[in-house]
Structure formats: structure tokens, C-alpha cells
Enzyme design. Structure first.
Site, PDB file in Angstrom:
ATOM      1  CD  GLU A 181      34.783  38.305  49.115  1.00 10.16           C
ATOM      2  OE1 GLU A 181      34.975  37.642  48.093  1.00 10.16           O
ATOM      3  OE2 GLU A 181      34.270  39.441  49.121  1.00 10.16           O
ATOM      4  CG  ASP A 201      37.024  36.328  45.972  1.00 13.12           C
ATOM      5  OD1 ASP A 201      35.969  35.745  46.298  1.00 13.12           O
ATOM      6  OD2 ASP A 201      37.059  37.512  45.590  1.00 13.12           O
ATOM      7  CB  ILE A 246      32.281  33.674  43.512  1.00 12.66           C
ATOM      8  CG1 ILE A 246      31.809  32.224  43.611  1.00 12.66           C
ATOM      9  CG2 ILE A 246      31.809  34.301  42.190  1.00 12.66           C
ATOM     10  CD1 ILE A 246      30.302  32.036  43.491  1.00 12.66           C
ATOM     11  CG  ASP A 247      37.361  38.578  42.250  1.00 13.68           C
ATOM     12  OD1 ASP A 247      36.875  39.303  43.138  1.00 13.68           O
ATOM     13  OD2 ASP A 247      38.112  39.019  41.362  1.00 13.68           O
ATOM     14  CB  THR A 288      29.958  38.264  44.061  1.00 14.40           C
ATOM     15  OG1 THR A 288      31.018  37.503  44.646  1.00 14.40           O
ATOM     16  CG2 THR A 288      28.637  37.788  44.624  1.00 14.40           C
ATOM     17  CG  ASP A 309      39.075  41.019  46.049  1.00 13.52           C
ATOM     18  OD1 ASP A 309      38.147  40.312  45.636  1.00 13.52           O
ATOM     19  OD2 ASP A 309      38.961  41.789  47.034  1.00 13.52           O
TER      20      ASP A 309
HETATM   21  C1  IPD Z   1      34.986  42.468  44.065  1.00 10.04           C
HETATM   22  C2  IPD Z   1      35.534  42.509  42.664  1.00 10.04           C
HETATM   23  C3  IPD Z   1      35.572  43.928  42.142  1.00 10.04           C
HETATM   24  C4  IPD Z   1      36.397  44.839  43.028  1.00 10.04           C
HETATM   25  C5  IPD Z   1      35.811  44.799  44.440  1.00 10.04           C
HETATM   26  C6  IPD Z   1      35.793  43.373  44.965  1.00 10.04           C
HETATM   27  P1  IPD Z   1      33.810  40.177  44.854  1.00 10.04           P
HETATM   28  O1  IPD Z   1      35.078  41.157  44.608  1.00 10.04           O
HETATM   29  O2  IPD Z   1      36.829  41.956  42.616  1.00 10.04           O
HETATM   30  O3  IPD Z   1      36.171  43.956  40.870  1.00 10.04           O
HETATM   31  O4  IPD Z   1      36.351  46.153  42.540  1.00 10.04           O
HETATM   32  O5  IPD Z   1      36.624  45.605  45.272  1.00 10.04           O
HETATM   33  O6  IPD Z   1      35.212  43.358  46.250  1.00 10.04           O
HETATM   34  O7  IPD Z   1      32.939  40.873  45.835  1.00 10.04           O
HETATM   35  O8  IPD Z   1      33.153  40.004  43.542  1.00 10.04           O
HETATM   36  O9  IPD Z   1      34.428  38.945  45.405  1.00 10.04           O
END
Ligand code: IPD
Length: 287
Positions: free
Chosen positions: A72, A91, A93-94, A96, A229
Site C-alpha cells: 500500500e 497492507d 496496517i489495515d 489505520t 486490502d
Molecule cells: C482501509 C480499510 C477500510 C476500507 C478502506 C481501506 P487502510 O484500509 O480497509 O475498511 O473501507 O477502503 O482503504 O487505509 O486502513 O489500510
């Protein structure tokens, strides 16, 4: 290169090691880390996202120098492309936003795809200590327990009306995609529409898909997120008997980088459930 020529279990084991290292960095830094906006004030990145991605990318390139890497934080729009070559899709940290707020639904999501198909997935939430793993042909597990955890009674059908569905507001808060999401949420919730049991929003695509794989929610609808993701969760769900279809009608076999997804658990009636969900959409997602 074909996935059968690669030791997928070795890859899973190494990704688990990395996930634990990433987890330590996350638990040390949650709530304390600085963050900046990316696309807007709800699309955020922290110094820990970048540090975890660097650690994971550096270690993977030493251990598996022939494989590609997509992450990412190093993704360059219009330049980075997912190819058919064996590729780690990461990813760091998913969730964030959860991480920033110390809401304990953040994870590291480590996927591996061959021919653009996810074949290994590791998702680790160090706050709840939940480790999900999946390897093509070898099943998927939560802390060693085979998925799905919840198997509805024999004969029970998956229907819109009885469903618990994960959704996210996303980072676009105006325009046609936002309208499509909000109007679809209203229709699905209302008595004259789907009258679903309810919605849940874990704030992490990977955690949402893992909840579908566990059978704790029935489905997860998303538009706007990226391959990193969903890649790890994708194979974890597939090995639990579910599948990812498209976030728009009639897309039965979406690409992992198609940005619009509907992840659904296995079970009787799941194909009709998908069609009923698509029929309930108000407009289309256009990412
Ligand atoms: C997000 C999360 C969120 C999703 C967003 C993503 P991030 O990733 O997975 O649930 O709805 O589209 O961007 O920014 O926390 O790595």
C-alpha cells in the site's frame, strides 16, 4: 510460474513470522504514532504503516528475491501494476484509522498471488491476538481452529432478510459512489427493502473478510479499496468455503485489483443471496 511449483506452506510460515514482528511494532505504537492525510482527511497513513511495510518488503526481498512485491505505502498510481508473476500483496496496517484511535481492529494483511490469484493469506490482529491463515488447497484457520467457526444449521438458507452484512463508508464522502453506498444501505435496512438483520463496520477490509470466512458475518460489500486490502482475506475466505464476487451486478469472477467486491460466506442459497444483494443496489459503484 505455476503455483504448484512453489512451496506455499513455506511462504505461509514465513508470512506468519513477519506478521508477529509487524504486530509487535503495532502494539508498541498504537495511539502514539503521527499520521498524515493521503487523498483527504479520512484517508490516513502513519509512520508505523511505512515502517512495517519497509520491514516486510526488505525481509521478503532477501528471503524470496525472485518474487514481486506490491504494498500500500509504496504503490505508485498509474505505475505499479499487479502482474501474473508470483507477487506478495501487502497492507502493512489495515484499519489505520482504528490504529490511530487505539480501536483494537487493526491488522497486518499479507497476501501472496500467482497468476493474479491469491494463494496464501495471513491476517494478524495483534490487539486481539487473532491470526488467520489460508493456503490454497490446505484450508484456512483462526489461531489453529479450522474455518468457518460458525456453520448454520443444516437446511437453513442464506437470505438477505436474515443476513448480517459488513459495510464501510469509505474515503469518498460525496459523489456517485457515496450516493450508491448510502442509498443501498438504506434500501437494505428498510422494512420495505431487504430488512437485513444488521450492518457491522470493523474499519478494516481484511478483518471484515476474515469475519465472513469465520461465518460471523454473512457478507461484506466494499467499493474503493485495493488489492492489498483484500488479497490475504480472499484466499482465507475461499478456503473456508466462501467466495469473493464483484461489488457490481453479474461480476461472478472479479479480479483481485478490481476495487469493488462482495465477499460472501459459503452455504445453501448463497448464489441467490448474491443475486438478491445485487438487485438491491441503488446505482453502480464506479471505481
Ligand atoms: C482501509 C480499510 C477500510 C476500507 C478502506 C481501506 P487502510 O484500509 O480497509 O475498511 O473501507 O477502503 O482503504 O487505509 O486502513 O489500510
Amino acid at each position: 510460474m505455476d503455483a504448484s511449483a512453489i512451496d506455499l506452506l513455506e511462504i505461509r510460515d514465513y508470512l506468519v513470522e513477519l506478521a508477529y514482528e509487524a504486530g509487535n511494532m503495532m502494539t508498541n505504537m498504537t495511539g502514539k504514532t503521527t499520521f498524515v492525510d493521503k487523498a483527504n482527511s479520512v484517508d490516513l497513513v502513519t509512520e508505523t504503516d511505512r515502517a512495517v511495510e519497509k520491514l516486510v518488503a526488505d525481509k521478503l526481498s532477501l528471503k524470496f528475491p525472485d518474487f514481486e512485491f506490491m504494498g500500500e505505502e509504496s504503490y505508485v498510481p498509474g505505475v505499479t501494476q499487479l502482474t501474473a508473476k508470483p507477487t506478495f500483496i501487502v497492507d502493512p496496517i489495515d484499519g489505520t484509522t482504528n490504529f490511530i484511535h487505539s480501536f483494537p481492529y487493526a491488522c497486518t494483511s499479507l497476501g501472496f498471488a500467482v497468476g493474479r490469484e491469491p494463494v496464501v493469506g495471513v491476517v494478524y490482529n495483534p490487539f486481539l491476538k487473532t491470526l488467520y491463515t489460508g493456503v490454497k488447497g490446505h484450508g484456512s484457520y483462526l489461531n489453529g481452529q479450522k474455518l468457518p467457526l460458525r456453520v448454520p444449521p443444516a437446511g437453513s438458507e442464506l437470505t438477505l432478510q436474515g443476513a448480517l452484512i459488513a459495510i464501510e463508508w469509505g474515503t469518498q464522502r460525496s459523489g456517485p459512489n457515496y450516493d450508491c453506498k448510502i442509498n443501498t444501505f438504506i434500501k437494505l435496512a428498510s422494512e420495505s427493502g431487504g430488512m437485513v438483520h444488521g450492518f457491522r463496520s470493523l474499519g478494516s477490509a481484511a478483518m471484515n473478510i476474515c469475519a465472513v470466512a469465520a461465518g460471523q458475518v454473512d457478507a461484506y460489500w466494499e467499493g474503493g479499496c485495493y488489492a492489498w486490502d483484500v488479497a490475504a482475506g480472499w484466499i482465507i475466505l475461499a478456503e473456508a468455503g466462501g467466495r469473493v464476487v464483484g461489488g457490481n451486478p453479474d461480476e461472478w469472477s472479479p479480479e483481485v485489483d478490481s476495487r469493488c467486491y462482495f465477499a460472501v460466506r459459503g452455504g445453501q442459497g448463497s448464489e441467490k443471496f448474491v443475486k438478491d444483494f445485487w438487485k438491491s443496489m441503488v446505482g453502480r459503484l464506479q471505481y
